[in-house]
Write a protein that holds these residues in place. Sequence first.
Motif, PDB file in Angstrom:
ATOM      1  N   THR A 150       0.817  -1.217   0.000  1.00  0.00           N
ATOM      2  CA  THR A 150       0.000   0.000   0.000  1.00  0.00           C
ATOM      3  C   THR A 150       0.845   1.258   0.000  1.00  0.00           C
ATOM      4  OG1 THR A 150      -0.160  -0.073   2.428  1.00  0.00           O
ATOM      5  CG2 THR A 150      -1.935  -1.125   1.167  1.00  0.00           C
ATOM      6  N   VAL A 198      -2.771   5.927   0.367  1.00  0.00           N
ATOM      7  CA  VAL A 198      -3.560   4.886   1.028  1.00  0.00           C
ATOM      8  C   VAL A 198      -3.448   5.053   2.537  1.00  0.00           C
ATOM      9  CG1 VAL A 198      -3.900   2.406   1.351  1.00  0.00           C
ATOM     10  CG2 VAL A 198      -3.175   3.280  -0.879  1.00  0.00           C
ATOM     11  N   VAL A 258      -6.329  -2.130  -3.985  1.00  0.00           N
ATOM     12  CA  VAL A 258      -5.631  -0.852  -4.094  1.00  0.00           C
ATOM     13  C   VAL A 258      -5.218  -0.599  -5.544  1.00  0.00           C
ATOM     14  CG1 VAL A 258      -3.529   0.392  -3.443  1.00  0.00           C
ATOM     15  CG2 VAL A 258      -4.872  -0.803  -1.703  1.00  0.00           C
TER      16      VAL A 258
END
Length: 380
Positions: free
Chosen positions: A261, A270, A296
């Motif tokens: 992330t 994120v 993501v």
Amino acid sequence: MRLFRWEWPLAGLLLLALLLDGAAASELQYDQAWELPSALAGCVLALAAARRPVAAGVGVTAVLLGWSVVLRVAGVALPSSVGGLVAAEVVAALAVVVAVVRRAPRHLVARVVGPLLLTWFAVRFLRPGDPGPLPDLGWDAILPGLAVLAGWYLRSRDAGSARSLQAVVAEAQQRERVALARELHDVVAHHIGGMVVQAQAAQAVMVPDPGAPARVLPAIETAGTDALAAMRLMVATLRVDGDPGPPAPATDLVADLHAVTATPAGGIPVRLTVDLAEPVPAEVATTVLRLVQESVTNARRYATGSGGITATVRAGAGSVQVRVTDDGRHTAVPRNAGGGGYGLVGMRERVQLLGGRFEAGRLPGAGWQVLADVPLRAPE
């Protein structure tokens, strides 16, 4: 409004037909109020036919037949374009025929289209006015015939597209199963390898004893060795030619989640929250990592104007809950190149193989959400 979604081209054609009927009423000096009830009802049913083809077919038949009887009783003759119908009725009836032939269950097509076509021909003689000679019935037969042929063509094309999509989805599911099998091999192989080592160590240090332990430990070693060989053979059988296989399974879930992330230069940030109140087995940790990573990636590819992505991973009460959301406007065209387009299929397959639940969809207003609940222990 969901019933009429994506029917704007047909709506435009129906509106044009209504305008033509209005122009004809103005030029020929007759009361358009006598044609509006049937025309407007037919237009509404035509717009609904894509999602309710059988109901629309029955409805148009009833409207045309019933209003023709009303016109006969009232003695009102309307100037017709084809078969005694005004332009809006013609367009609506043909659109419904196409929709019924294309989308209705196969065993109901003839039962719905047959009465509608009979009504189409009967209207010419039911409504007041000169029906004209029989040779003039050519367009009355040609137009509905073309509508039936168009419906069958679209139906066959839809069936081909559905088969192609089903094949692609099945391939994506199989790829995910193969990937999960390889990851599980690494996990199971680790445990079985430890069992073999422990059995060997126990035999080396134990006092020779002709009793049961001396007979059981060699059996454990043999079983573990055989299991490892069988697992390796299974993975070799599942391996796809030319496929290097998935990345290594998660070893430190928290660190791996932060790694996948991490925000690249110019990327959407994120916000990651990890709360692991219970230990997460390796096979579940790998799936959780893949879910967050794929979610993501999808958000960064498809969310336009997003200010950030929120990812939450919580372990407790016997399961791991994964939630990834964004606030962007999602489109079918990615913001950057790449991607196979079937990530959601793979995520759903992976979660279901572990006995979990998976949901994904748009949020009210804007944004996208992925939810998953994966058991910490395999279902018995």
